[in-house]
Design a protein around this motif. Structure first.
Motif, PDB file in Angstrom:
ATOM      1  N   HIS A 109      -8.780  76.213  34.955  1.00 24.79           N
ATOM      2  CA  HIS A 109      -7.718  77.063  35.512  1.00 24.79           C
ATOM      3  C   HIS A 109      -6.962  76.331  36.614  1.00 24.79           C
ATOM      4  O   HIS A 109      -5.734  76.478  36.731  1.00 24.79           O
ATOM      5  CB  HIS A 109      -8.312  78.372  36.038  1.00 24.79           C
TER       6      HIS A 109
ATOM      7  N   ALA B 259      -4.650  73.924  34.918  1.00 24.39           N
ATOM      8  CA  ALA B 259      -3.539  74.630  34.276  1.00 24.39           C
ATOM      9  C   ALA B 259      -2.477  75.024  35.285  1.00 24.39           C
ATOM     10  O   ALA B 259      -1.288  75.079  34.973  1.00 24.39           O
ATOM     11  CB  ALA B 259      -4.067  75.867  33.553  1.00 24.39           C
TER      12      ALA B 259
ATOM     13  N   TYR C 258      -0.380  71.678  35.957  1.00 24.74           N
ATOM     14  CA  TYR C 258       0.395  71.071  34.890  1.00 24.74           C
ATOM     15  C   TYR C 258       0.985  72.158  33.987  1.00 24.74           C
ATOM     16  O   TYR C 258       0.278  73.070  33.560  1.00 24.74           O
ATOM     17  CB  TYR C 258      -0.483  70.148  34.037  1.00 24.74           C
ATOM     18  N   PRO C 259       2.290  72.068  33.667  1.00 24.54           N
ATOM     19  CA  PRO C 259       2.892  73.061  32.761  1.00 24.54           C
ATOM     20  C   PRO C 259       2.364  72.861  31.339  1.00 24.54           C
ATOM     21  O   PRO C 259       1.940  71.770  30.954  1.00 24.54           O
ATOM     22  CB  PRO C 259       4.394  72.752  32.837  1.00 24.54           C
ATOM     23  N   ARG C 260       2.376  73.918  30.566  1.00 27.15           N
ATOM     24  CA  ARG C 260       1.894  73.851  29.189  1.00 27.15           C
ATOM     25  C   ARG C 260       2.871  73.044  28.350  1.00 27.15           C
ATOM     26  O   ARG C 260       4.071  73.317  28.343  1.00 27.15           O
ATOM     27  CB  ARG C 260       1.753  75.258  28.609  1.00 27.15           C
ATOM     28  N   PRO C 261       2.365  72.009  27.627  1.00 25.12           N
ATOM     29  CA  PRO C 261       3.289  71.197  26.807  1.00 25.12           C
ATOM     30  C   PRO C 261       3.766  71.976  25.593  1.00 25.12           C
ATOM     31  O   PRO C 261       3.114  72.916  25.133  1.00 25.12           O
ATOM     32  CB  PRO C 261       2.429  70.012  26.379  1.00 25.12           C
TER      33      PRO C 261
ATOM     34  N   ASP D 228       4.005  70.827  22.612  1.00 22.23           N
ATOM     35  CA  ASP D 228       3.090  70.523  21.507  1.00 22.23           C
ATOM     36  C   ASP D 228       1.778  70.062  22.112  1.00 22.23           C
ATOM     37  O   ASP D 228       1.672  68.896  22.543  1.00 22.23           O
ATOM     38  CB  ASP D 228       3.684  69.427  20.617  1.00 22.23           C
ATOM     39  N   PRO D 229       0.769  70.914  22.208  1.00 27.12           N
ATOM     40  CA  PRO D 229      -0.487  70.535  22.866  1.00 27.12           C
ATOM     41  C   PRO D 229      -1.099  69.264  22.265  1.00 27.12           C
ATOM     42  O   PRO D 229      -1.081  69.057  21.045  1.00 27.12           O
ATOM     43  CB  PRO D 229      -1.400  71.735  22.630  1.00 27.12           C
TER      44      PRO D 229
ATOM     45  N   ARG E 271      -6.169  69.811  20.037  1.00 26.62           N
ATOM     46  CA  ARG E 271      -6.274  70.996  19.193  1.00 26.62           C
ATOM     47  C   ARG E 271      -7.728  71.122  18.733  1.00 26.62           C
ATOM     48  O   ARG E 271      -8.432  70.145  18.534  1.00 26.62           O
ATOM     49  CB  ARG E 271      -5.374  70.872  17.967  1.00 26.62           C
TER      50      ARG E 271
END
Length: 332
Positions: free
Chosen positions: A316, A319, A322-325, A327-328, A331
């Motif tokens: 957390h 997170a 860093y911003p959510r990309p 395309d992660p 996976r």
């Protein structure tokens, strides 16, 4: 082979003094009967070998007898020059002594052997410290080595990991060991033999008082037993994890050998998505947190609960940084 063994037997008696037939057999890796035959052969060749009877008996050379025959072979000459480690010798205050000894050895050897020894030094180099680690300062190592040589007691002020952090101890130093670029002292404290990191010695005083060194103490044997016991005892806990097959392979490069070996041995079969469960030995929850983070998003901690909570908090916190990309990268 037999001629070489006879030379070795002669040199053993010359360097070690009285030895029993069983001790000679163990050293030469032959039977006692072979030792009997070899001693008879030496005597027939004019070597004054005598047998002392009784419980404290054994074979010995006539007092004052010495041979200049060494039987040094070309491979032995090469190995002898490999044994010299300039860095550690300098740490012990023996750098000039080692250099002088090598010069004398070169002068004494036949030209062919001296040349082979010199070539070995130019082709092989021993670098003891591990990667990405600066040498640990050991200002008291030279004085400590002198105390070991002279069997003198030392008084040390030592910094340890538990409280009280600084303690003073009276020690009988039995030997020093270089392990992965770090020096360790093996010493008797009271009735116990313990190990101390030389770099953690804050002050050292070499006393005039001498101590009686245990006649049966074997430094190499003690060190092997101590390191085996340390590696077995350091991992007091374990973590149950779910990892990718790639992460399991990667453990060998980022974990200590004992951790990666145990994790691979306990690994189950991977599922259809390439994940599997295994058990990893850890020193503590804190230690497990630091080590398992090296695997990034390819590890999920299942137990213990405290370690999983630490990973949840770390995830957390990351997170939030860093911003959510779009395309992660990782996976499941």
């Amino acid at each position: 082979m037999r001629a070489s063994r006879l030379v070795s037997l002669l040199l053993l008696l010359q360097t070690r003094g009285r030895m029993t037939a069983q001790e000679l057999a163990d050293a030469l890796e032959v039977s006692v009967r072979t030792v009997y035959r070899d001693v008879e052969s030496l005597g027939a060749a004019g070597v004054p070998v005598y047998a002392d009877r009784g419980p404290a008996g054994g074979y010995r050379l006539l007092d004052g007898y010495r041979t200049r025959l060494t039987g040094l072979t070309a491979p032995e000459a090469e190995a002898l020059f490999l044994a010299g480690m300039p860095g550690p010798a300098a740490d012990l205050g023996l750098g000039p002594v080692l250099a002088a000894a090598e010069l004398k050895l070169l002068a004494a050897l036949p030209d062919e052997l001296a040349d082979r020894g010199g070539r070995a030094r130019q082709r092989f180099h021993l670098d003891a410290p591990g990667w990405f680690r600066d040498p640990e300062p050991t200002p008291h190592l030279t004085a400590l080595a002198r105390a070991v040589w002279e069997d003198r007691l030392v008084e040390v002020r030592y910094r340890r990991w538990k409280t009280p952090r600084e303690v003073t101890r009276l020690l009988a130093p039995l030997g020093v060991v270089l392990k992965a670029g770090r020096w360790y002292l093996v010493a008797r404290s009271g009735e116990q033999v313990r190990t101390y990191r030389v770099g953690a010695i804050l002050d050292l005083v070499v006393l005039d008082e001498r101590f009686d060194r245990p006649a049966d103490f074997d430094l190499a044997g003690f060190w092997q037993e101590w390191t085996d016991r340390y590696e077995r005892g350091v991992y007091r806990d374990e973590a149950r994890v779910r990892v990718t097959v790639a992460a399991l392979e990667f453990m060998a490069y980022v974990f200590p050998p004992a951790m990666s070996r145990a994790a691979r041995a306990a690994a189950g079969e991977p599922d259809g998505s390439g994940w599997l469960e295994t058990t990893v030995p850890i020193e503590s929850v804190k230690h497990g947190h630091v080590e398992l983070l090296k695997l990034g998003a390819e590890v999920e901690v299942l137990a213990p609960a405290e370690l999983r909570e630490r990973f949840t908090a770390t995830a957390h916190a990351l997170a939030g940084l860093y911003p959510r990309p779009a395309d992660p990268v990782f996976r499941r």
